[in-house]
Design an enzyme around this catalytic site. Structure first.
Site, PDB file in Angstrom:
ATOM      1  N   ASP B   8       0.867  -1.170   0.000  1.00 29.90           N
ATOM      2  CA  ASP B   8       0.000   0.000   0.000  1.00 29.90           C
ATOM      3  C   ASP B   8       0.913   1.233   0.000  1.00 29.90           C
ATOM      4  O   ASP B   8       2.043   1.178   0.506  1.00 29.90           O
ATOM      5  CB  ASP B   8      -0.863  -0.033   1.276  1.00 29.90           C
ATOM      6  CG  ASP B   8      -1.597   1.264   1.500  1.00 29.90           C
ATOM      7  OD1 ASP B   8      -2.316   1.692   0.579  1.00 29.90           O
ATOM      8  OD2 ASP B   8      -1.451   1.858   2.586  1.00 29.90           O
ATOM      9  N   ALA B   9       0.445   2.346  -0.562  1.00 34.62           N
ATOM     10  CA  ALA B   9       1.298   3.545  -0.631  1.00 34.62           C
ATOM     11  C   ALA B   9       1.023   4.529   0.513  1.00 34.62           C
ATOM     12  O   ALA B   9       1.897   4.799   1.348  1.00 34.62           O
ATOM     13  CB  ALA B   9       1.105   4.242  -1.980  1.00 34.62           C
ATOM     14  N   TYR B  10      -0.219   5.031   0.576  1.00 34.34           N
ATOM     15  CA  TYR B  10      -0.518   6.119   1.510  1.00 34.34           C
ATOM     16  C   TYR B  10      -0.716   5.606   2.934  1.00 34.34           C
ATOM     17  O   TYR B  10      -1.641   4.851   3.206  1.00 34.34           O
ATOM     18  CB  TYR B  10      -1.749   6.906   1.047  1.00 34.34           C
ATOM     19  CG  TYR B  10      -1.511   7.511  -0.325  1.00 34.34           C
ATOM     20  CD1 TYR B  10      -0.645   8.597  -0.465  1.00 34.34           C
ATOM     21  CD2 TYR B  10      -2.077   6.966  -1.471  1.00 34.34           C
ATOM     22  CE1 TYR B  10      -0.380   9.133  -1.714  1.00 34.34           C
ATOM     23  CE2 TYR B  10      -1.817   7.499  -2.730  1.00 34.34           C
ATOM     24  CZ  TYR B  10      -0.966   8.576  -2.839  1.00 34.34           C
ATOM     25  OH  TYR B  10      -0.687   9.101  -4.075  1.00 34.34           O
ATOM     26  N   ARG B  39      -7.846  13.011   6.277  1.00 32.48           N
ATOM     27  CA  ARG B  39      -7.602  11.590   6.000  1.00 32.48           C
ATOM     28  C   ARG B  39      -8.866  10.748   6.214  1.00 32.48           C
ATOM     29  O   ARG B  39      -9.199   9.866   5.416  1.00 32.48           O
ATOM     30  CB  ARG B  39      -6.462  11.101   6.891  1.00 32.48           C
ATOM     31  CG  ARG B  39      -6.194   9.606   6.853  1.00 32.48           C
ATOM     32  CD  ARG B  39      -5.666   9.133   5.528  1.00 32.48           C
ATOM     33  NE  ARG B  39      -5.216   7.747   5.580  1.00 32.48           N
ATOM     34  CZ  ARG B  39      -4.939   7.024   4.509  1.00 32.48           C
ATOM     35  NH1 ARG B  39      -5.060   7.541   3.296  1.00 32.48           N
ATOM     36  NH2 ARG B  39      -4.529   5.784   4.628  1.00 32.48           N
ATOM     37  N   SER B 114      -2.251   0.575  -4.874  1.00 35.52           N
ATOM     38  CA  SER B 114      -2.750   1.761  -4.184  1.00 35.52           C
ATOM     39  C   SER B 114      -4.112   2.233  -4.684  1.00 35.52           C
ATOM     40  O   SER B 114      -4.465   2.056  -5.851  1.00 35.52           O
ATOM     41  CB  SER B 114      -1.723   2.885  -4.369  1.00 35.52           C
ATOM     42  OG  SER B 114      -2.224   4.106  -3.896  1.00 35.52           O
ATOM     43  N   ASN B 115      -4.845   2.873  -3.770  1.00 32.72           N
ATOM     44  CA  ASN B 115      -6.055   3.612  -4.133  1.00 32.72           C
ATOM     45  C   ASN B 115      -5.731   4.799  -5.027  1.00 32.72           C
ATOM     46  O   ASN B 115      -6.588   5.292  -5.748  1.00 32.72           O
ATOM     47  CB  ASN B 115      -6.711   4.176  -2.856  1.00 32.72           C
ATOM     48  CG  ASN B 115      -7.719   3.221  -2.224  1.00 32.72           C
ATOM     49  OD1 ASN B 115      -8.214   2.305  -2.880  1.00 32.72           O
ATOM     50  ND2 ASN B 115      -8.028   3.456  -0.955  1.00 32.72           N
TER      51      ASN B 115
END
Lengths: 221, 221
Positions: B8-10, B39, B114-115
């Site tokens: 996942d990135a964020y 967030r 990622s989203n």
């Protein structure tokens, strides 16, 4: 023209934060914090499990939400205490204007359209003496998926047998009003806490501060 | 056996709360509060819009989340200021152990899952000099639906062309790790803030406090 009204239950008719006092009795000074995290998780789980295809009924999610809150705040608990606190969900306080508002909406057909599982809805409605106001109690449990999935609002339309736009969907949850509007209902958002409009691609038809304000606004429509 | 890792990135590679300083410069003393609401809303919109069938890419949701936070806190803003603050999302700080951890995971194939929309992912990865670590950047944008929908994890499996359980999915978001596990991946949850396990029907295979701890744990596997 508004021919029928569908009401969200938790947060709209019944105050989910009326658990605060009970929580404060068991975990002094922590009631408000528990209630906030509890509600947040209960809703997050409803969205996440709907997406995962991993449904559990709303009573289970309510339990999970409370457990998460207590673990997060590192507060002691066992099954007996959990059951005792959860029992308050069968006796949630209604908002103070509910009776007057429902009587004002009343010549129309009124229904409840809730995430709640049938058993928990039955208890909170009958404990509050509200059965007489509604012709039907529609639970998402029939579909095994939660709001704001369009299927849920479609189920409401099916039972009411009235054109979409002639159904007024009433919720204090901005995202729920957005889900109902997205499906095609006329919507009333009870914005009790002066919150911004959710950025979900539409705006409610009516934005009011209380149920009674909405009831009076749509009286002649 | 772990043959490939999907990150996942964020929140996992990049610290979403590194926007706090920039927000504090513009709205003194409000940075932490803005960042929290921002967030929260960004993620809520991803779940709610996925259920509503009303997709907008993650850059748009990031903008909506910031707008909501500023309206909620009644802080002044215009498009110029929004763009200036949003620009920080292209330059988010990586967590301090990212380089060492990725080098430790490295003999295996590593991808981002990622989203984030392709453009925003491209910018944050290249601005941080991280292109060299990953063979592929998979965005949910291809499917127009967000995590934790199983389709998203299925897309990752398709690109990696490795058996489900041989893919280690790494996320600091407990619900994302639960979504990946629900699909069938082996999962590592980076529990940086000592949070409870999400009540989503499964538990992560590895629970660690940092990326480097996970990298060392799976080194021999």
């Amino acid at each position: 023209m508004i021919k029928a009204c569908a009401f969200d239950a938790y947060g709209t008719i019944y105050d989910v934060h009326s658990v605060t006092e009970k929580c404060d009795q068991v975990w002094p000074g922590k009631g408000a914090q528990i209630s906030q995290i509890w509600r947040l998780k209960q809703l997050q789980y409803s969205w996440q499990r709907s997406l995962m295809g991993n449904y559990q009924n709303f009573w289970e999610l309510t339990k999970f939400g409370l457990k998460y809150a207590l673990e997060m705040l590192k507060l002691p608990h066992d099954d007996k205490i959990l059951d005792e606190v959860l029992d308050k969900y069968y006796h949630l306080d209604p908002y103070s204007d509910v009776t007057e508002a429902l009587e004002t909406f009343a010549p129309r057909e009124l229904v409840i359209m809730s995430n709640g599982s049938p058993d928990m809805l039955d208890k909170v409605i009958s404990n509050n003496g509200h059965y007489k106001y509604f012709t039907r109690f529609i639970s998402v449990d029939e579909l095994k998926v939660f709001k704001p999935k369009p299927d849920v609002y479609a189920l409401t339309e099916k039972y009411l047998n009235v054109k979409k736009e002639e159904i007024l969907f009433v919720s204090c949850n901005g995202w729920d009003a957005a889900g109902a509007k997205n499906y095609g209902f006329t919507t009333g958002w009870i914005n009790r806490n002066d919150e911004p409009i959710e950025k979900l691609g539409n705006e409610p038809d009516f934005i009011v501060k209380s149920l009674i304000e909405l009831a009076q606004k749509v009286k002649g429509l």
